[in-house]
Design an enzyme around this catalytic site. Structure first.
Site, PDB file in Angstrom:
ATOM      1  NE  ARG A 179     -13.402   7.008   0.484  1.00 17.88           N
ATOM      2  CZ  ARG A 179     -12.273   6.982   1.171  1.00 17.88           C
ATOM      3  NH1 ARG A 179     -11.725   5.818   1.491  1.00 17.88           N
ATOM      4  NH2 ARG A 179     -11.674   8.094   1.525  1.00 17.88           N
ATOM      5  CB  CYS A 237      -5.683   4.354  -1.784  1.00 21.66           C
ATOM      6  SG  CYS A 237      -4.324   4.543  -0.604  1.00 21.66           S
TER       7      CYS A 237
END
Length: 282
Positions: A179, A237
């Site tokens: 990611r 995050c």
């Protein structure tokens, strides 16, 4: 005071004269709804069995406000957060222990919020519920109203502060490496990372049993990522949950760190913000 507690230590404290307030924050990131499957139900898991005396805390409703322009798990309204904690029996003068189903992310979110808003003694059960060898209960406790009053302190980043810290200090990206690199993005508008951020998947802070690596190993890990005594450290995050777990890991290593709660879900929602892809931080 340490940020984590073992199951053995918790059992000892629960049998003592000043037992901690227990919070059960079972939650997990789930893409099940996108596939038409039922989402994870933490409250149902709690009802099926929890640590005796533990009160269930709903991450989505009590540890965050509704998703919106500030991400999927923005900060909760502090008055509502304080009321929820008091209902759970949280008082400033009594220790709190938080646990989840074992991943540690949700418990860390509760830990971070309570610490950021001024509670002096909060710990996470290392390894979560699977580490508990004692009996479980299906009784729902009715704790006496607590007196905790949130008073926010330092350790919070917004988007601009996170971008600046990526240039002047160390900004760690706690998501999975793919990611970060922008190879896949199952949730947010685009993949990639904040320019200058360093890939530091939070899953690498724990062993196969879900418990944190020893403090010395964590210090070595973060040192290799550029964390030193001279640099300010921040973490983000996807939506401020696994990032809280990385802040907790840093605390175990003795390193203070700030959290960008909006994280990638907020950052990537604004097309004007720059996005870096690939393994290079820049």
């Amino acid at each position: 005071m340490t940020a984590i507690i073992t199951a053995t230590e918790l059992a000892h404290d629960l049998a003592g004269e000043r037992p901690p307030t227990l919070l059960d924050v079972r939650w997990q990131l789930s893409l099940a709804k996108a596939a038409g499957a039922p989402a994870f139900d933490g409250r149902a898991e709690y009802a099926a069995g929890h640590l005796p005396g533990a009160v269930f805390v709903d991450l989505d409703r009590e540890l965050a406000s509704a998703p919106g322009e500030h991400g999927r798990h923005p900060l909760p309204d502090l008055a509502e957060f304080g009321a929820a904690m008091r209902r759970a029996g949280v008082s400033a003068g009594r220790p709190v222990v938080v646990y989840d189903g074992g991943q540690g992310w949700a418990a860390a979110r509760a830990w971070w919020l309570l610490r950021w808003t001024g509670h002096p003694d909060v710990r996470v059960l290392d390894g979560g519920l699977p580490s508990w060898g004692g009996e479980l209960s299906t009784d729902v406790p009715a704790p006496a109203e607590g007196d905790f009053a949130p008073a926010p302190g330092a350790g919070l980043l917004d988007a601009d502060a996170a971008a600046a810290l990526a240039r002047t200090g160390v900004l760690l990206d706690a998501r999975a490496g793919e990611r970060y690199r922008g190879e896949v993005e199952p949730i947010d508008r685009v993949g990639g990372h904040i320019p200058g951020a360093v890939s530091a998947p939070t899953t690498e802070n724990v062993g196969p049993d879900g418990r944190f690596l020893p403090a010395a190993e964590l210090r070595d890990r973060f040192k290799a990522l550029g964390v030193s005594g001279d640099a300010e450290v921040g973490v983000y995050c996807g939506s401020g949950v696994s990032g809280a777990h990385e802040v907790l890991a840093l605390a175990v290593a003795g390193v203070p760190a700030a959290l960008y709660v909006g994280s990638w879900s907020e950052w990537s929602s604004d097309p004007s913000r720059p996005v870096a892809v690939g393994a290079d931080p820049q």
